[in-house]
Design an enzyme around this catalytic site. Structure first.
Site, mmCIF file in Angstrom:
data_model
loop_
_atom_site.group_PDB
_atom_site.id
_atom_site.type_symbol
_atom_site.label_atom_id
_atom_site.label_comp_id
_atom_site.label_asym_id
_atom_site.label_seq_id
_atom_site.Cartn_x
_atom_site.Cartn_y
_atom_site.Cartn_z
ATOM 1 N N GLU A 148 0.808 -1.219 0.000
ATOM 2 C CA GLU A 148 0.000 0.000 0.000
ATOM 3 C C GLU A 148 0.848 1.279 0.000
ATOM 4 O O GLU A 148 0.838 2.049 0.967
ATOM 5 C CB GLU A 148 -0.950 0.007 1.197
ATOM 6 C CG GLU A 148 -1.943 -1.131 1.142
ATOM 7 C CD GLU A 148 -3.028 -1.043 2.212
ATOM 8 O OE1 GLU A 148 -2.786 -0.396 3.247
ATOM 9 O OE2 GLU A 148 -4.107 -1.606 2.014
ATOM 10 N N GLU A 308 -6.537 -7.860 -1.031
ATOM 11 C CA GLU A 308 -6.863 -7.928 0.398
ATOM 12 C C GLU A 308 -8.286 -7.474 0.622
ATOM 13 O O GLU A 308 -8.719 -6.454 0.076
ATOM 14 C CB GLU A 308 -6.017 -6.923 1.198
ATOM 15 C CG GLU A 308 -4.655 -7.324 1.559
ATOM 16 C CD GLU A 308 -4.001 -6.263 2.461
ATOM 17 O OE1 GLU A 308 -4.705 -5.577 3.239
ATOM 18 O OE2 GLU A 308 -2.783 -6.114 2.360
HETATM 19 C C1 GAL Z 1 -4.540 -3.116 4.926
HETATM 20 C C2 GAL Z 1 -3.067 -3.439 5.063
HETATM 21 C C3 GAL Z 1 -2.880 -4.686 5.890
HETATM 22 C C4 GAL Z 1 -3.675 -4.603 7.164
HETATM 23 C C5 GAL Z 1 -5.114 -4.352 6.824
HETATM 24 C C6 GAL Z 1 -5.984 -4.272 8.052
HETATM 25 O O1 GAL Z 1 -4.781 -1.845 4.440
HETATM 26 O O2 GAL Z 1 -2.469 -3.635 3.809
HETATM 27 O O3 GAL Z 1 -1.502 -4.845 6.178
HETATM 28 O O4 GAL Z 1 -3.179 -3.546 7.928
HETATM 29 O O5 GAL Z 1 -5.226 -3.147 6.120
HETATM 30 O O6 GAL Z 1 -7.259 -3.818 7.753
#
Ligand code: GAL
Length: 664
Positions: A148, A308
């Site tokens: 990110e 994700e």
């Molecule tokens: C994402 C991030 C992850 C984790 C997740 C939790 O944005 O890439 O590492 O932090 O959020 O919601």
């Protein structure tokens, strides 16, 4: 990339947080859930390089081999989003500095400045080590660079790099002074050394300065990514490289521009609404990803990947909400419907400690004897059955999105505080979604063939090329629906003169003299029975005719929505934010006039319909977001149940069907 023909299913896997005996359980549980791809090592730098130059990779060798033996592919991450403590102590100048001049310390993640030479060198080194060791590992399916990208900084390294970037962009100081209108408040620069990053200052910042700072960081972070990508590509050109995009309107990178440099657009999506809003956001996130993916290298398929999302949680209003049974599957299928190559989650196993110990996981704290893991197993089975789906999403509406307009509408000194490009795009998208009208996201300049209707929400910055993009589309016979705050300023955030929306006055046939921003709870009545919020303005007609007027307030009797015939096409102008139902009706009307119909005109409210296909066939995704059974007229074979449907699909509450439609 979908080399074994299956969709990618799995997520972030952090073996570095667990002893080796848990790895074996993990792999067995993954096999049972039919996991096909896991992302390994995202934040593992201190395990990989515990001291400068000393690398401990045996554990990773073992993990990759275990996964490979179980037939699970790996997206191997570079760990550069979280430098270890030794790095900050050795290079304190590479720690990030806030706009207030505060230098941040390690103890969290993302504690680096991507413009600091020491950070860039260390990131390249650890990437080289991973590339040397694993570029030809049989489990490797994808490189996942960093995490990110979005961290900015105001340190002296950033300042030097910013000046260099400005000199490249503007060429000389006269041009910069003109672009930034530095004649205002005596800001004229006579030496590059006088220009800093937009640090905390006494009152409002210069808008041109702020906008260029955002552009600078987008480019600088992209350079940090391509540094690593080039190392990885050189080690094995056959393995694709990507990075996971973070979504949200604060994001300081231009994802469409970045799409040229990644082999696959990958997004992280965390809805922030608990109710149907989460489904609306899911559809928008997926459409954005697909729109960005169109900017890939020439000839590349516009594929993308949900990298994700949270398995069993929506974080909203300061707390974690558990997803009801079936929602994880429905949201995953919604992403696949809109073109994702699969569904990956953050994360595989819930950690025991650490900042995100309560974040949800496919294997929760309760272990495998849990509803979530059982649903994960069902999801694996469902995704397995969707492997045959391919082809593009059928959409004949284009929805404009522009990173720079988003940044410029975050500036202070605008006529109101709550103006937001991303929210305006979301409002238009929501109205299209509820109207059942599929859309593709387009960036100014994108080809518009095949899109009879172009929707342009709050496209604040429009230079001549962008204005020409809208104008030519309409002149050539297309339809466009443009909302307030579009075409107001040029690429440097300077206002186009002689009446708003300067750059688009001719095509819209209107001239706006005055704005009337509305208060937070203020509503203005419209003559069609609807209401406007956020914004209103005095619209003068210079060729357009009134479709809907303001029915109350200071603007009563004046045009609110207009329609203009221009060349062979039609341009609508919407000078307020209509309530959702009014917006939906308006877009339905504009689409009908443009000859665009909903994907599934008879789908009941709350049932989302998406069609994908091409030469290989046609697939209709039906997602019942309501808590009641629903019936949808359709026919085909449901891939999830093998049932043949001849005239109607009966969806249970919250249920999903994916029909292979009859051909011919
Ligand atoms: C994402 C991030 C992850 C984790 C997740 C939790 O944005 O890439 O590492 O932090 O959020 O919601």
């Amino acid at each position: 990339m979908r080399d074994d023909g299956r969709l990618w299913y799995g997520g972030d896997y952090n073996p570095e947080q667990w002893p080796a005996e848990v790895w074996r359980q993990d792999v067995e549980l993954m096999r049972r859930a039919r996991v096909t791809l896991v992302t390994v090592g995202v934040f593992a730098w201190s395990r990989l390089e515990p001291e400068p130059g000393r690398y401990t990779l045996d554990w990773l060798d073992e993990v990759l081999d275990l996964l490979h033996d179980a037939g699970i592919r790996v997206a191997l991450a570079t760990p550069t989003a979280s430098p270890p403590p030794w790095f900050s102590l050795a290079h304190p100048d590479a720690l990030p500095v806030t706009a207030d001049g505060v230098r941040l310390h390690h103890g969290s993640r993302d504690t680096y400045c991507a413009a600091a030479p020491a950070y860039r060198a260390a990131a390249r080194r650890i990437t080289e080590v991973l590339a040397d060791r694993y570029a030809h590992h049989p489990a490797l399916a994808l490189w996942h660079v960093h995490n990110e990208y979005g961290t900015t900084c105001h340190c002296p390294h950033a300042e030097v790099a910013f000046r260099r970037w400005l000199a490249d962009r503007h060429g000389d100081l006269d041009t910069l002074n003109d672009a930034w209108t530095t004649s205002f408040w005596s800001q004229h620069y006579t030496d590059w050394a006088q220009i800093g990053t937009p640090r905390a200052t006494q009152y409002l910042h210069n808008p041109g300065h702020l906008l260029d700072f955002r552009r600078f960081w987008s480019d600088t972070l992209l350079a940090a990514y391509t540094d690593q990508r080039d190392v990885l590509r050189a080690a094995n050109p056959a393995v694709p490289v990507t990075t996971n995009y973070v979504l949200g309107d604060w994001v300081p990178v231009d994802h469409a521009r970045w799409a040229r440099e990644v082999d696959l657009v990958a997004i992280d999506h965390y809805p922030s609404a608990v109710d149907l809003g989460a489904e609306e956001q899911t559809a928008l996130a997926a459409d954005l990803a697909r729109g960005w993916a169109r900017h890939g290298a020439p000839g590349r398929a516009p594929d993308w990947l949900l990298m994700e999302t949270a398995p069993n949680l929506i974080y909203a209003a300061g707390r974690m909400h558990t997803k009801e049974p079936g929602r994880m599957l429905r949201q995953s299928v919604a992403h696949v419907a809109r073109g994702s190559r699969g569904a990956l989650f953050f994360q595989w196993r819930a950690p025991r400690g650490g900042a995100e110990r309560f974040h949800s996981a496919l294997v929760p704290h309760a272990g495998a004897d849990s509803r979530v893991y059982r649903e994960a197993v069902r999801l694996g089975q469902a995704l397995d059955r969707l492997a045959e789906v391919r082809g593009r999403v059928a959409a004949r509406v284009a929805l404009a999105w522009d990173a720079a307009s988003g940044w410029a509408l975050q500036h202070p000194g605008l006529p109101a505080e709550r103006l937001n490009h991303h929210e305006e795009v979301a409002a238009a998208h929501r109205a299209l979604w509820h109207a059942g009208l599929a859309c593709d996201v387009a960036v100014p300049g994108d080809p518009l063939d095949g899109y009879p209707l172009l929707v342009v929400p709050a496209l604040y910055l429009a230079d001549e090329a962008t204005a020409g993009w809208v104008r030519d589309h309409v002149h050539g016979g297309g339809h466009a629906l443009v909302t307030y705050l579009s075409g107001v300023a040029d690429a440097h955030a300077r206002i186009h003169l002689d009446g708003y929306p300067g750059a688009l006055r001719d095509v819209l046939g209107v001239r706006v003299e005055e704005f009337h921003p509305l208060g937070d709870d203020e509503r203005v009545a419209l003559t069609d029975g609807g209401t406007g919020t956020v914004w209103a303005e005095t619209v003068g007609l210079t060729g357009a005719r009134t479709v809907t007027g303001y029915a109350g307030g200071v603007l009563a009797g004046q045009p609110a929505v207009t329609r203009h015939t221009y060349g062979a096409g039609v341009a609508w102008y919407v000078s307020t934010r209509p309530d959702d139902a009014t917006y939906r009706r308006l877009l339905t009307e504009a689409a009908t006039q443009a000859g665009v119909a909903p994907t599934c005109p008879d789908a009941p409210a709350g049932v989302e319909a998406v069609r994908r296909g091409g030469d290989d066939g046609s697939w209709l995704f039906l997602l019942n977001h309501t808590d009641r059974p629903q019936t949808v007229p359709a026919s085909g074979v449901d891939l999830l149940t093998d049932a043949t449907v001849t005239d109607a699909v009966h969806l249970p509450a919250g249920g999903v069907a994916v029909l292979r439609e009859p051909t011919g």
